[in-house]
Design a protein around this motif. Structure first.
Motif, PDB file in Angstrom:
ATOM      1  N   UNK A  35      98.879  72.207 -45.530  1.00 45.10           N
ATOM      2  CA  UNK A  35      97.994  72.204 -44.357  1.00 45.10           C
ATOM      3  C   UNK A  35      96.542  71.970 -44.759  1.00 45.10           C
ATOM      4  N   UNK A  36      95.761  71.446 -43.826  1.00 41.37           N
ATOM      5  CA  UNK A  36      94.345  71.212 -44.085  1.00 41.37           C
ATOM      6  C   UNK A  36      93.604  72.543 -44.176  1.00 41.37           C
ATOM      7  N   UNK A  37      92.454  72.505 -44.871  1.00 44.01           N
ATOM      8  CA  UNK A  37      91.609  73.694 -44.959  1.00 44.01           C
ATOM      9  C   UNK A  37      90.346  73.466 -44.140  1.00 44.01           C
ATOM     10  N   UNK A  38      89.938  74.497 -43.437  1.00 41.74           N
ATOM     11  CA  UNK A  38      88.725  74.472 -42.644  1.00 41.74           C
ATOM     12  C   UNK A  38      87.865  75.645 -43.091  1.00 41.74           C
ATOM     13  N   UNK A  39      86.685  75.334 -43.648  1.00 44.09           N
ATOM     14  CA  UNK A  39      85.808  76.372 -44.207  1.00 44.09           C
ATOM     15  C   UNK A  39      86.539  77.210 -45.255  1.00 44.09           C
ATOM     16  N   UNK A  40      87.370  76.520 -46.054  1.00 38.61           N
ATOM     17  CA  UNK A  40      88.047  77.185 -47.159  1.00 38.61           C
ATOM     18  C   UNK A  40      89.315  77.927 -46.786  1.00 38.61           C
ATOM     19  N   UNK A  41      89.731  77.840 -45.515  1.00 34.38           N
ATOM     20  CA  UNK A  41      90.928  78.559 -45.066  1.00 34.38           C
ATOM     21  C   UNK A  41      91.948  77.583 -44.495  1.00 34.38           C
ATOM     22  N   UNK A  42      93.226  77.852 -44.762  1.00 35.23           N
ATOM     23  CA  UNK A  42      94.274  77.027 -44.172  1.00 35.23           C
ATOM     24  C   UNK A  42      94.219  77.130 -42.654  1.00 35.23           C
ATOM     25  N   UNK A  43      94.246  75.985 -42.015  1.00 37.77           N
ATOM     26  CA  UNK A  43      94.160  75.991 -40.553  1.00 37.77           C
ATOM     27  C   UNK A  43      94.618  74.643 -40.020  1.00 37.77           C
ATOM     28  N   UNK A  44      95.130  74.650 -38.804  1.00 32.91           N
ATOM     29  CA  UNK A  44      95.505  73.402 -38.167  1.00 32.91           C
ATOM     30  C   UNK A  44      94.400  72.999 -37.205  1.00 32.91           C
ATOM     31  N   UNK A  45      93.597  72.028 -37.622  1.00 29.18           N
ATOM     32  CA  UNK A  45      92.529  71.554 -36.747  1.00 29.18           C
ATOM     33  C   UNK A  45      93.113  70.929 -35.485  1.00 29.18           C
ATOM     34  N   UNK A  46      94.246  70.238 -35.657  1.00 33.04           N
ATOM     35  CA  UNK A  46      94.899  69.594 -34.519  1.00 33.04           C
ATOM     36  C   UNK A  46      95.282  70.618 -33.457  1.00 33.04           C
ATOM     37  N   UNK A  47      95.935  71.679 -33.887  1.00 34.76           N
ATOM     38  CA  UNK A  47      96.450  72.642 -32.916  1.00 34.76           C
ATOM     39  C   UNK A  47      95.359  73.583 -32.409  1.00 34.76           C
ATOM     40  N   UNK A  48      94.724  74.302 -33.336  1.00 38.01           N
ATOM     41  CA  UNK A  48      93.761  75.316 -32.929  1.00 38.01           C
ATOM     42  C   UNK A  48      92.564  74.770 -32.190  1.00 38.01           C
ATOM     43  N   UNK A  49      91.981  73.695 -32.720  1.00 38.04           N
ATOM     44  CA  UNK A  49      90.759  73.166 -32.127  1.00 38.04           C
ATOM     45  C   UNK A  49      91.057  72.241 -30.952  1.00 38.04           C
ATOM     46  N   UNK A  93      89.720  72.746 -27.111  1.00 34.16           N
ATOM     47  CA  UNK A  93      88.793  71.740 -26.585  1.00 34.16           C
ATOM     48  C   UNK A  93      89.359  71.041 -25.353  1.00 34.16           C
ATOM     49  N   UNK A  94      90.668  70.793 -25.344  1.00 34.40           N
ATOM     50  CA  UNK A  94      91.286  70.132 -24.194  1.00 34.40           C
ATOM     51  C   UNK A  94      91.096  70.967 -22.933  1.00 34.40           C
ATOM     52  N   UNK A  95      91.359  72.254 -23.045  1.00 38.21           N
ATOM     53  CA  UNK A  95      91.228  73.145 -21.895  1.00 38.21           C
ATOM     54  C   UNK A  95      89.765  73.306 -21.497  1.00 38.21           C
ATOM     55  N   UNK A  96      88.905  73.501 -22.487  1.00 38.36           N
ATOM     56  CA  UNK A  96      87.484  73.718 -22.207  1.00 38.36           C
ATOM     57  C   UNK A  96      86.851  72.491 -21.559  1.00 38.36           C
ATOM     58  N   UNK A  97      87.109  71.300 -22.123  1.00 39.99           N
ATOM     59  CA  UNK A  97      86.504  70.086 -21.581  1.00 39.99           C
ATOM     60  C   UNK A  97      87.016  69.789 -20.176  1.00 39.99           C
ATOM     61  N   UNK A  98      88.297  70.103 -19.922  1.00 40.84           N
ATOM     62  CA  UNK A  98      88.852  69.917 -18.585  1.00 40.84           C
ATOM     63  C   UNK A  98      88.158  70.836 -17.579  1.00 40.84           C
ATOM     64  N   UNK A  99      87.923  72.073 -17.977  1.00 43.87           N
ATOM     65  CA  UNK A  99      87.212  73.009 -17.113  1.00 43.87           C
ATOM     66  C   UNK A  99      85.787  72.543 -16.843  1.00 43.87           C
ATOM     67  N   UNK A 100      85.130  72.041 -17.886  1.00 37.00           N
ATOM     68  CA  UNK A 100      83.745  71.578 -17.723  1.00 37.00           C
ATOM     69  C   UNK A 100      83.654  70.399 -16.773  1.00 37.00           C
ATOM     70  N   UNK A 101      84.595  69.460 -16.886  1.00 36.07           N
ATOM     71  CA  UNK A 101      84.592  68.306 -15.974  1.00 36.07           C
ATOM     72  C   UNK A 101      84.755  68.762 -14.526  1.00 36.07           C
ATOM     73  N   UNK A 102      85.652  69.720 -14.319  1.00 38.32           N
ATOM     74  CA  UNK A 102      85.883  70.218 -12.958  1.00 38.32           C
ATOM     75  C   UNK A 102      84.653  70.944 -12.418  1.00 38.32           C
TER      76      UNK A 102
END
Length: 217
Positions: free
Chosen positions: A132-146, A150-159
């Motif tokens: 898995x990729x590392x983010x700030x030195x920690x294993x993390x899924x940028x695809x899933x977590x971020x 962002x999908x939910x947040x940006x959708x809310x902002x557009x609305x």
């Protein structure tokens, strides 16, 4: 955009120069404003009743709830005079509500499908022979977590850019979609945890998903 610009520029000329050439009882500014508004509203209604793509519905709702009442009718040079006229909305409330429901339905489905595709991609990545990729030195899924957040947040902002009420309604709907997604994520992860203990990067993948949980919280 052309109608909005023309209306604002012309009414500014009326407010600054033409209005004072006539006696107050002629209500010159009111007459101009009502004629422009009625034409603008008729064009908006005509568009609303035709077949519109999702992006067109969003733009039209933005004019009805945001651009027209906030950018145009609260314009520095026009606000005082326009407050006296009471022009109303660009669309009848029933038609506006119909468009809002179409937009909300479409946006809800779009976000739901986006989250589903994201999870499918993540599950596929678990099966690959890759760390898995590392983010700030920690294993993390940028695809899933971020991406999901962002999908939910940006959708809310557009609305919310349409109106506060539309934003609140979409938020209410997405609050149902997020738990459903998280349950699917949990089930898929539990399945991986039980069946893939011999995976070369089993432990880093577990760590990456545990770290994702903090982001989702």
């Amino acid at each position: 955009l052309h109608m909005g610009k023309t209306m604002r520029e012309d009414l500014t000329v009326v407010a600054k120069y033409i209005n004072k050439l006539y006696p107050p009882e002629f209500n010159v500014f009111s007459i101009y404003a009502e004629l422009y508004h009625n034409y603008f509203a008729s064009q908006a209604k005509k568009n609303a009743e035709s077949h519109l793509e999702d992006k067109d519905i969003y733009l039209l709702l933005s004019w009805v709830h945001n651009f027209y009442p906030n950018d145009m009718r609260k314009d520095h040079d026009l606000a005082v005079e326009l407050d006296k006229v009471k022009l109303g909305s660009l669309l009848p409330s029933s038609l506006s509500k119909e468009l809002e429901n179409k937009y909300l339905d479409s946006e809800e489905v779009t976000v739901k499908n986006s989250l589903s595709r994201c999870l499918d991609k993540e599950i596929q990545r678990w099966k690959e022979d890759k760390e898995p990729e590392k983010l700030n030195g920690h294993f993390q899924s940028e695809l899933l977590g971020i991406f999901v957040i962002q999908s939910i947040y940006s959708s809310q902002q557009r609305a919310e850019n349409i109106s506060k009420a539309v934003g609140e309604e979409l938020s209410r709907r997405l609050l149902k979609e997020l738990p459903a997604f998280l349950r699917s994520y949990r089930d898929a992860f539990e399945d991986f945890r039980e069946k893939s203990k011999k995976h070369r990067y089993y432990k880093p993948i577990l760590i990456a998903n545990i770290n994702n949980c903090w982001n989702f919280r």
